[in-house]
Design a protein around this motif. Structure first.
Motif, PDB file in Angstrom:
ATOM      1  N   GLU A  37      -7.057   5.506   3.754  1.00 37.99           N
ATOM      2  CA  GLU A  37      -6.228   6.270   3.264  1.00 37.99           C
ATOM      3  C   GLU A  37      -5.431   7.202   4.560  1.00 37.99           C
ATOM      4  O   GLU A  37      -6.390   8.090   5.033  1.00 37.99           O
ATOM      5  CB  GLU A  37      -6.503   6.905   2.000  1.00 37.99           C
ATOM      6  CG  GLU A  37      -5.509   7.792   1.419  1.00 37.99           C
ATOM      7  CD  GLU A  37      -5.968   8.325   0.046  1.00 37.99           C
ATOM      8  OE1 GLU A  37      -5.299   8.127  -0.979  1.00 37.99           O
ATOM      9  OE2 GLU A  37      -7.087   8.688  -0.124  1.00 37.99           O
ATOM     10  N   SER A  38      -4.360   7.216   4.572  1.00 36.53           N
ATOM     11  CA  SER A  38      -3.506   8.294   5.242  1.00 36.53           C
ATOM     12  C   SER A  38      -2.492   8.982   4.316  1.00 36.53           C
ATOM     13  O   SER A  38      -1.306   8.499   4.380  1.00 36.53           O
ATOM     14  CB  SER A  38      -2.956   7.952   6.289  1.00 36.53           C
ATOM     15  OG  SER A  38      -3.952   7.741   7.531  1.00 36.53           O
TER      16      SER A  38
ATOM     17  N   THR B 234      -9.501   3.979  -0.035  1.00 39.84           N
ATOM     18  CA  THR B 234      -8.291   4.809  -0.275  1.00 39.84           C
ATOM     19  C   THR B 234      -8.650   5.538  -1.613  1.00 39.84           C
ATOM     20  O   THR B 234      -9.652   5.325  -2.220  1.00 39.84           O
ATOM     21  CB  THR B 234      -6.806   4.066  -0.737  1.00 39.84           C
ATOM     22  OG1 THR B 234      -7.045   3.345  -1.679  1.00 39.84           O
ATOM     23  CG2 THR B 234      -6.588   3.066   0.646  1.00 39.84           C
ATOM     24  N   ASP B 235      -7.652   6.548  -1.848  1.00 41.67           N
ATOM     25  CA  ASP B 235      -7.632   7.240  -3.163  1.00 41.67           C
ATOM     26  C   ASP B 235      -9.202   7.951  -3.108  1.00 41.67           C
ATOM     27  O   ASP B 235      -9.907   7.810  -4.264  1.00 41.67           O
ATOM     28  CB  ASP B 235      -7.716   6.181  -4.413  1.00 41.67           C
ATOM     29  CG  ASP B 235      -6.287   5.632  -4.502  1.00 41.67           C
ATOM     30  OD1 ASP B 235      -5.530   6.171  -5.318  1.00 41.67           O
ATOM     31  OD2 ASP B 235      -6.095   4.572  -3.608  1.00 41.67           O
TER      32      ASP B 235
ATOM     33  N   SER C 200       0.921  -1.139   0.045  1.00 38.26           N
ATOM     34  CA  SER C 200       0.067   0.023  -0.031  1.00 38.26           C
ATOM     35  C   SER C 200       0.970   1.218  -0.106  1.00 38.26           C
ATOM     36  O   SER C 200       1.707   1.429   0.944  1.00 38.26           O
ATOM     37  CB  SER C 200      -1.072   0.065   1.183  1.00 38.26           C
ATOM     38  OG  SER C 200      -1.834   0.867   0.857  1.00 38.26           O
ATOM     39  N   GLY C 201       0.586   2.012  -1.096  1.00 39.92           N
ATOM     40  CA  GLY C 201       1.463   3.339  -1.239  1.00 39.92           C
ATOM     41  C   GLY C 201       1.388   3.868  -2.223  1.00 39.92           C
ATOM     42  O   GLY C 201       0.655   3.332  -3.353  1.00 39.92           O
ATOM     43  N   SER C 202       1.963   5.053  -2.580  1.00 40.39           N
ATOM     44  CA  SER C 202       1.848   5.833  -3.925  1.00 40.39           C
ATOM     45  C   SER C 202       2.775   5.069  -5.079  1.00 40.39           C
ATOM     46  O   SER C 202       2.293   5.145  -6.288  1.00 40.39           O
ATOM     47  CB  SER C 202       2.129   7.225  -3.771  1.00 40.39           C
ATOM     48  OG  SER C 202       3.678   7.112  -3.257  1.00 40.39           O
ATOM     49  N   SER C 203       3.259   4.136  -4.636  1.00 44.87           N
ATOM     50  CA  SER C 203       4.167   3.210  -5.693  1.00 44.87           C
ATOM     51  C   SER C 203       3.491   2.050  -6.150  1.00 44.87           C
ATOM     52  O   SER C 203       3.853   1.448  -7.163  1.00 44.87           O
ATOM     53  CB  SER C 203       5.629   3.032  -5.218  1.00 44.87           C
ATOM     54  OG  SER C 203       5.497   2.502  -4.012  1.00 44.87           O
TER      55      SER C 203
ATOM     56  N   GLY D 268      -3.486   3.474   5.038  1.00 48.12           N
ATOM     57  CA  GLY D 268      -2.704   3.009   3.795  1.00 48.12           C
ATOM     58  C   GLY D 268      -2.216   3.911   2.743  1.00 48.12           C
ATOM     59  O   GLY D 268      -2.910   5.577   3.084  1.00 48.12           O
ATOM     60  N   HIS D 269      -1.920   3.589   1.908  1.00 44.85           N
ATOM     61  CA  HIS D 269      -1.767   4.716   0.360  1.00 44.85           C
ATOM     62  C   HIS D 269      -0.886   5.774   1.097  1.00 44.85           C
ATOM     63  O   HIS D 269      -1.153   6.941   0.316  1.00 44.85           O
ATOM     64  CB  HIS D 269      -2.827   5.008  -0.028  1.00 44.85           C
ATOM     65  CG  HIS D 269      -2.524   5.264  -1.613  1.00 44.85           C
ATOM     66  ND1 HIS D 269      -1.865   6.265  -2.167  1.00 44.85           N
ATOM     67  CD2 HIS D 269      -3.319   4.644  -2.700  1.00 44.85           C
ATOM     68  CE1 HIS D 269      -2.086   6.309  -3.577  1.00 44.85           C
ATOM     69  NE2 HIS D 269      -2.846   5.049  -3.843  1.00 44.85           N
TER      70      HIS D 269
END
Length: 268
Positions: A170-171, A148-149, A14-17, A221-222
């Protein structure tokens, strides 16, 4: 899997990548998104002693690369069914390579899909994609929410996902880090906008309203690599929920996620 468990979950990444999570019931094994290479997802599955050849399906939330990068490869190699709404399919199709028409399935927004012993409820969110939707998994009175998102958490979404047993929420960013960081102004505006991402503060305030007596686990997440830190996200969520007397560490627990390592399988 023990029969007194409704299902098990591991947040693989989980993350921007890149984003992917694994859900397993007695009858089905499912990925939500596959935003990393097929090789990397295979490696992440192995961290929880699972294999891609045992998967049944991939549910797609939206067509951004950090959610679909490995969808086509995995679908072709392991003959997996792929579910997304019509608009997401139209946006995603040119990006994932050829997938057999028999493996393509429409999962309409604001509907319920039953896969084996899982009832999966889809709900729309506010994000700059064709028709982004996330999911609430239900079985035997237990539920898990993936959220998320989204630029904000609407009252409608809050009503759908309130009082689940566990959440991936999402955080994405720390407001100060984002504002002071190196991103160009137009990208900062996109992230901060109504179709961007929840900040640490916004995610915490949303979670304050979603928490119920059933809630036992919250996964953050994210997180952005450039505009956040695990410690900041965790502290913001913890502090906010404590301010509202929400029983952090007693009634429920907070957990971090990682862009490169799977969480342990946890039971819902």
């Amino acid at each position: 899997m023990k029969t007194n468990q409704a299902f098990q979950v591991s947040i693989l990444a989980s993350g921007s990548s890149g984003n992917s999570l694994y859900i397993e019931s007695e009858q089905k094994r499912i990925l939500v998104d596959a935003g990393l290479s097929g090789k990397k997802i295979t490696s992440l599955l192995s961290e929880v002693d699972r294999k891609p050849e045992d998967l049944d399906a991939i549910l797609v939330t939206h067509e951004h690369r950090d959610h679909i990068h490995g969808v086509g490869v995995l679908a072709r190699k392991y003959h997996l069914d792929v579910y997304a709404n019509q608009q997401t399919w139209q946006a995603m199709d040119p990006l994932i390579g050829k997938v057999d028409v028999a493996q393509k399935h429409i999962f309409d927004m604001e509907s319920v899909l039953t896969l084996g012993d899982l009832d999966i409820e889809s709900f729309g969110v506010s994000h700059d994609a064709a028709a982004p939707q996330f999911y609430k998994f239900n079985k035997a009175g237990k539920s898990f929410v993936v959220l998320t998102d989204t630029g904000y958490c609407s009252d409608r979404v809050r009503g759908i996902v309130k009082d689940a047993d566990a959440y991936l929420i999402e955080s994405n960013h720390d407001l100060q880090m984002l504002r002071m960081g190196a991103y160009p102004w137009n990208l900062k505006q996109r992230i901060l906008g109504d179709k961007g991402h929840l900040s640490n503060e916004d995610g915490a305030l949303a979670m304050k309203d979603l928490l119920g007596d059933r809630t036992k686990r919250i996964y953050l997440g994210h997180l952005s690599r450039e505009n956040n830190l695990k410690e900041l996200a965790h502290l913001t969520m913890e502090t906010t929920l404590k301010e509202y007397d929400k029983g952090v560490g007693e009634a429920f627990h907070l957990y971090d996620t990682d862009p490169d390592r799977a969480t342990e399988l946890f039971a819902i």
